[in-house]
Write an enzyme that holds these catalytic residues in place. Structure first.
Site, short mmCIF file in Angstrom:
data_model
loop_
_atom_site.label_atom_id
_atom_site.label_comp_id
_atom_site.label_asym_id
_atom_site.label_seq_id
_atom_site.Cartn_x
_atom_site.Cartn_y
_atom_site.Cartn_z
N ASN A 125 54.19 48.50 5.98
CA ASN A 125 54.17 47.04 5.78
C ASN A 125 52.83 46.41 6.19
OD1 ASN A 125 54.47 47.33 8.50
ND2 ASN A 125 56.56 46.55 8.59
N ARG A 166 52.65 41.47 18.37
CA ARG A 166 53.87 41.40 19.17
C ARG A 166 53.76 40.17 20.08
NH1 ARG A 166 55.84 43.86 15.84
NH2 ARG A 166 56.75 45.95 15.91
N GLN A 170 63.46 39.00 20.71
CA GLN A 170 63.96 38.69 19.37
C GLN A 170 65.43 39.02 19.22
OE1 GLN A 170 59.69 39.22 17.13
NE2 GLN A 170 61.39 40.37 16.36
N HIS A 196 60.43 36.51 12.74
CA HIS A 196 59.70 37.77 12.47
C HIS A 196 60.05 38.29 11.06
CE1 HIS A 196 58.56 41.99 14.21
NE2 HIS A 196 57.87 41.67 13.14
P1 NAI Z 1 47.35 50.94 13.84
O1 NAI Z 1 47.82 52.00 14.77
O2 NAI Z 1 46.86 51.35 12.50
O3 NAI Z 1 46.18 50.09 14.54
C1 NAI Z 1 46.28 49.58 15.82
C2 NAI Z 1 44.88 49.43 16.39
O4 NAI Z 1 44.96 48.71 17.62
C3 NAI Z 1 44.22 50.78 16.70
O5 NAI Z 1 42.96 50.84 16.08
C4 NAI Z 1 44.10 50.77 18.22
O6 NAI Z 1 42.97 51.47 18.70
C5 NAI Z 1 44.02 49.28 18.51
N1 NAI Z 1 44.32 48.96 19.90
C6 NAI Z 1 45.29 49.47 20.70
N2 NAI Z 1 45.19 48.95 21.93
C7 NAI Z 1 44.15 48.09 21.92
C8 NAI Z 1 43.56 47.28 22.92
N3 NAI Z 1 43.97 47.30 24.19
N4 NAI Z 1 42.52 46.51 22.56
C9 NAI Z 1 42.04 46.54 21.29
N5 NAI Z 1 42.56 47.31 20.31
C10 NAI Z 1 43.59 48.09 20.63
O7 NAI Z 1 48.55 49.92 13.72
P2 NAI Z 1 48.81 48.83 12.58
O8 NAI Z 1 49.57 49.43 11.46
O9 NAI Z 1 47.54 48.14 12.30
O10 NAI Z 1 49.82 47.85 13.35
C11 NAI Z 1 49.41 47.19 14.53
C12 NAI Z 1 50.58 46.49 15.17
O11 NAI Z 1 51.01 45.40 14.34
C13 NAI Z 1 51.85 47.34 15.31
O12 NAI Z 1 51.80 48.18 16.44
C14 NAI Z 1 52.92 46.28 15.43
O13 NAI Z 1 53.07 45.89 16.77
C15 NAI Z 1 52.36 45.11 14.61
N6 NAI Z 1 53.09 44.95 13.34
C16 NAI Z 1 53.73 43.75 13.09
C17 NAI Z 1 54.49 43.59 11.96
C18 NAI Z 1 55.17 42.29 11.65
O14 NAI Z 1 56.06 42.26 10.80
N7 NAI Z 1 54.79 41.20 12.27
C19 NAI Z 1 54.66 44.69 10.98
C20 NAI Z 1 53.84 45.84 11.27
C21 NAI Z 1 53.14 45.97 12.43
#
Ligand code: NAI
Length: 358
Positions: free
Chosen positions: A117, A256, A285, A309
């Site tokens: 997504n 989040r 949530q 959400h």
């Molecule tokens: P991803 O794993 O591809 O990218 C996450 C990035 O965040 C990574 O590059 C990581 O190094 C970075 N990161 C982790 N900790 C960090 C920090 N302390 N400071 C800076 N960067 C940091 O994940 P993706 O697919 O981009 O998703 C990210 C988040 O988005 C998910 O974990 C989820 O919580 C949220 N999400 C929300 C959705 C919604 O419906 N609102 C749907 C999908 C994801």
């Protein structure tokens, strides 16, 4: 095997629209398949407290499937009680509703449908940024309440062109946000992430990495949060760090809710320190009725772009994550390895580099 799934109730909408797959009515499209294979499949939205279906059935479930939209919070305590649990699947992306350290201790595999997504969310982020920066909500409220006072809208409406936009986290979503923003001719596109992008990816969108959070926040007109929730990001945007942001900046968080401190955000928006806050994720949530993010307003009106959400649960996204969940289950039943991109923790260790520097 016993498979427990905690999903949201879709009600009449789900009965009328079978493509609402992530609901208790449509059960991710898995019911007949799992029954044919002889598995017990328990599906419910009831997830809070010791009498909930979640807490009653987790004790002997082999597999848990839950979604970030209506998460069954799998705490360390519940993991201790879940004697048979081997696999926890996130129907979507983001597995912070599971105590991942406890899952490691008990050698439970946590897998999600990575990428399912990410475009859905990136589009929502761009929409939210534009909605806030252009003060859309104030204008729309006038339109539907029979008013017309352009100055009250325009005094807080800006162009996105020539603004500095930065993402915390430049993974799948953060990078897609930057790609989409390229067309808006922003002054600078920045990112803060301990995992740097390759030079080719940076050059493709013309973005720059800033390694110091204070410096990063101080440069941005718009900050968008796109990192997972883990120990190092819980409360990352709080009264101190929001204080590093430019006065009148906008903050968008579809990652989040708990990455941003509830009270610090309310205070910053209500006092005008932030021009606005928007997103779809909440620190619990469904969000309680009295959650302050439902009601906060900027002193000049607007500035609140919160929604339930749903950014990552468009019908397109639901089709992708339902298919992905089935693939993860198939691999599990047939003892095949999971796609490494989907694995968050396995065999007692973090398999991903996205959940903090370890
Ligand atoms: P991803 O794993 O591809 O990218 C996450 C990035 O965040 C990574 O590059 C990581 O190094 C970075 N990161 C982790 N900790 C960090 C920090 N302390 N400071 C800076 N960067 C940091 O994940 P993706 O697919 O981009 O998703 C990210 C988040 O988005 C998910 O974990 C989820 O919580 C949220 N999400 C929300 C959705 C919604 O419906 N609102 C749907 C999908 C994801």
């Amino acid at each position: 095997m016993k498979i427990l799934s905690i999903l949201y109730d879709g009600g009449d909408a789900a009965r009328a629209e079978p493509a609402l797959l992530g609901t208790t009515e449509n059960k991710l499209g898995l019911e007949s398949w799992l029954q044919e294979l002889g598995h017990e499949f328990v599906v419910s939205s009831s997830k809070e407290g010791p009498d909930s279906v979640f807490q009653k059935h987790i004790v002997d479930a082999d597999v848990l499937i839950t979604t970030p939209f209506h998460p069954g919070y799998l705490t360390a305590d519940l993991i201790k009680k879940a004697k048979n649990l081997k696999l926890a699947v996130t129907a979507g992306v983001g597995s912070d509703h599971i105590d991942l350290n406890a899952a490691n201790e008990h050698k439970i595999t946590v897998a999600e449908v990575s990428g399912s997504n990410v475009v859905s969310v990136a589009e929502h982020v761009v929409m939210t940024i534009l909605t806030l920066v252009r003060n859309y909500d104030t204008g729309h409220q006038q339109a539907i309440t029979g008013n017309w006072q352009v100055s009250n809208i325009a005094r807080k409406a800006f162009d996105l062109e020539n603004k500095v936009v930065g993402t915390i986290g430049a993974g799948r979503i953060g990078y897609r946000v930057l790609q989409r923003l390229k067309a808006f001719d922003c002054k600078e596109l920045l990112y803060y992430d301990y995992n740097p992008l390759s030079k080719d990816l940076e050059d493709a969108v013309g973005c720059k990495r800033i390694t110091d959070l204070k410096e990063f926040l101080g440069k941005c007109d718009v900050v968008t949060v796109n990192c997972p929730l883990h120990e190092q990001t819980r409360g990352l945007l709080n009264s101190e760090t929001i204080g590093y942001m430019k006065k009148g900046a906008w903050l968008v968080n579809t990652a989040r809710g708990a990455i941003c401190d509830r009270e610090a955000v309310r205070e910053a928006v209500s006092s005008g320190v932030l021009s606005g806050y928007g997103g779809d994720t909440w620190d619990h949530q469904p969000a309680p009725q009295d959650h302050s993010w439902r009601y906060m307003v900027h002193p000049l009106g607007g500035g609140n772009c919160m929604v339930p959400h749903y950014s990552g649960t468009t019908l397109d996204a639901q089709a992708r994550y339902a298919k992905g969940v089935r693939q993860i289950l198939e691999n599990f039943f047939e003892n095949k390895p999971q796609d490494p991109a989907n694995v968050i923790v396995e065999g007692g260790k973090y398999a991903t580099k996205a959940y903090g520097q370890r």
